[in-house]
Design an enzyme around this catalytic site. Structure first.
Site, PDB file in Angstrom:
ATOM      1  N   GLY A 153       6.763   5.157  14.151  1.00  0.00           N
ATOM      2  CA  GLY A 153       6.545   5.201  12.809  1.00  0.00           C
ATOM      3  C   GLY A 153       6.039   6.860  12.453  1.00  0.00           C
ATOM      4  O   GLY A 153       6.913   7.306  11.530  1.00  0.00           O
ATOM      5  N   ARG A 179       1.733  -3.686  12.815  1.00  0.00           N
ATOM      6  CA  ARG A 179       1.140  -3.589  14.063  1.00  0.00           C
ATOM      7  C   ARG A 179       1.727  -4.956  14.872  1.00  0.00           C
ATOM      8  O   ARG A 179       2.022  -5.785  14.073  1.00  0.00           O
ATOM      9  CB  ARG A 179      -0.423  -3.987  13.945  1.00  0.00           C
ATOM     10  N   GLY A 238       0.851  -1.194   0.016  1.00  0.00           N
ATOM     11  CA  GLY A 238       0.135   0.094   0.013  1.00  0.00           C
ATOM     12  C   GLY A 238       0.915   1.324  -0.033  1.00  0.00           C
ATOM     13  O   GLY A 238       2.045   1.274  -0.329  1.00  0.00           O
ATOM     14  N   ILE A 292       2.386   2.944   2.500  1.00  0.00           N
ATOM     15  CA  ILE A 292       3.755   2.844   3.166  1.00  0.00           C
ATOM     16  C   ILE A 292       4.580   1.782   2.610  1.00  0.00           C
ATOM     17  O   ILE A 292       5.697   2.199   2.415  1.00  0.00           O
ATOM     18  CB  ILE A 292       3.377   2.532   4.727  1.00  0.00           C
ATOM     19  N   HIS A 318       7.073   2.443  19.061  1.00  0.00           N
ATOM     20  CA  HIS A 318       6.067   2.902  18.280  1.00  0.00           C
ATOM     21  C   HIS A 318       6.144   4.527  17.658  1.00  0.00           C
ATOM     22  O   HIS A 318       5.414   5.392  18.108  1.00  0.00           O
ATOM     23  CB  HIS A 318       4.568   2.662  18.832  1.00  0.00           C
ATOM     24  N   GLU A 338       1.441  -3.657  23.456  1.00  0.00           N
ATOM     25  CA  GLU A 338       1.901  -2.401  23.907  1.00  0.00           C
ATOM     26  C   GLU A 338       1.319  -1.642  24.990  1.00  0.00           C
ATOM     27  O   GLU A 338       0.251  -2.017  25.127  1.00  0.00           O
ATOM     28  CB  GLU A 338       1.819  -1.592  22.675  1.00  0.00           C
ATOM     29  N   ARG A 342      -2.713  -9.262  -0.586  1.00  0.00           N
ATOM     30  CA  ARG A 342      -4.144  -9.959  -1.028  1.00  0.00           C
ATOM     31  C   ARG A 342      -4.274  -9.374  -2.385  1.00  0.00           C
ATOM     32  O   ARG A 342      -4.770 -10.334  -3.104  1.00  0.00           O
ATOM     33  CB  ARG A 342      -5.299  -9.399   0.147  1.00  0.00           C
TER      34      ARG A 342
HETATM   35  C1  DGY Z   1      -1.024   4.488  12.509  1.00  0.00           C
HETATM   36  O1  DGY Z   1      -1.326   5.408  11.882  1.00  0.00           O
HETATM   37  O2  DGY Z   1      -1.578   3.535  12.273  1.00  0.00           O
HETATM   38  C2  DGY Z   1       0.206   4.357  13.155  1.00  0.00           C
HETATM   39  O3  DGY Z   1       0.579   3.227  13.916  1.00  0.00           O
HETATM   40  C3  DGY Z   1       0.377   5.555  14.188  1.00  0.00           C
HETATM   41  O4  DGY Z   1       1.629   5.983  13.891  1.00  0.00           O
END
Ligand code: DGY
Length: 320
Positions: A288, A239, A156, A158, A286, A268, A178
């Site tokens: 990101g 995740r 996707g 990211i 976490h 977490e 998928r």
């Molecule tokens: C999200 O946006 O799902 C991320 O995990 C938050 O950084």
């Protein structure tokens, strides 16, 4: 009467200002997530709730809010904290924040990849422990990326942003998911679509960018780890529960794979203690999307979604 907007945790002021244009805003400013009873109490009478990834949103919460609730705006691209059918079945719109965090998350995934393949955490710990060292040709050797294959699980927004960075480092791109990416995306990234088992068997680095669903929970389990090359690395910025963390700690300890870079964890904010003892695991909390620019853009997008719904417009980024 003004519409009531509840924000479960502090967000940048620019987002609060956007929300104030369409209602009365209550920020449940907490240095910890609200407990389920606190959350139920906080949302009572709300027309809109701005949620974070740790807020569980289900039928019970929607019922606690009341029939006037119109929108739940999650400040995250992932929405596994929301029981979407249970919420939308009651006529409540759910929105998330796709797109605005792709670059920040991809940067972090690549940072983890460089840290673990070049042993940067280990090197830093060595110096901070004031251990003696001298340069020599065999000292703390890592793994180069040029010509290696990055296997992306979930191409996707990211995943594609990670692939672009990997191309700049001379890596080859394989992916699984998928859905097949468009011919344009495959061509731009020179990306090969592979079945999951082949990707696991052949990739030098496996990077996870899929959502957490019942299908992806423990996607990377003992068998998947055993299928990977002993020289391969695993990166997770999606995740935590996509990986069976105990199985991963065991695989890292036994040298079944070479290393892992993890931004997210199964339970977490807890981290599997076994992982913390391992030099070949890089772990960060976490982070990101954790840049000023990205968190501001996420919160503002959530606020614009709320404003759209409360003023009778279509939400910008609805979850369907
Ligand atoms: C999200 O946006 O799902 C991320 O995990 C938050 O950084």
């Amino acid at each position: 009467m003004d519409k009531r907007i509840v924000v479960t945790r502090t967000v940048p002021e620019s987002a609060v200002e956007l929300l104030r244009e369409v209602g009365d805003v209550q920020v449940c400013s907490q240095d910890r997530p609200l407990s389920a009873p606190e959350l139920r109490e906080a949302v009572r009478g709300a027309h809109a709730v701005v949620t974070m990834l740790h807020d569980r949103v289900d039928a019970e919460l929607v019922a606690a809010a009341g029939d006037q609730l119109q929108v739940v705006a999650n400040v995250a691209v992932g929405y596994d904290n929301i029981d979407v059918p249970a919420v939308t079945d009651r006529g409540v719109t759910v929105t998330n924040t796709p797109g605005v965090l792709a670059d920040a998350t991809a940067d972090l995934a690549f940072g983890l990849l460089l840290m673990v393949t070049r042993r940067l955490g280990e090197g830093e710990r060595l110096l901070r422990a004031r251990e003696p060292w001298t340069f020599h040709l065999g000292f703390m050797l890592g793994t180069g990326l040029q010509g290696k294959t990055l296997g992306i699980v979930g191409l996707g927004g990211i995943g594609q942003a990670v692939a672009r960075r990997a191309r700049a480092f001379g890596m080859n791109i394989a992916y699984t998911g998928r859905r097949r990416a468009s011919a344009e995306v495959e061509a731009e990234l020179d990306a090969r679509h592979l079945p999951m088992d082949e990707l696991l068997r052949t990739a030098d680095v496996v990077s996870l960018h899929c959502p957490l669903t019942e299908q992806t929970r423990h996607l990377i389990d003992e068998a998947a780890l055993a299928a990977m090359k002993p020289t391969a690395f695993l990166i997770n910025t999606s995740r935590g529960p996509v990986i069976d963390e105990k199985a991963l700690a065991e695989a890292l300890r036994e040298g079944e794979i070479a290393g892992a870079g993890l931004d997210v964890f199964e339970r977490e904010p807890e981290v599997e203690p076994g992982l913390l003892e391992l030099d070949n695991a890089v772990v960060v909390p976490h982070l990101g999307s954790a840049t000023v620019e990205t968190r501001t853009a996420m919160a503002e997008l959530a606020a614009r979604n709320v404003a759209a719904v409360l003023t009778g417009d279509e939400p910008i980024t609805p979850v369907r």
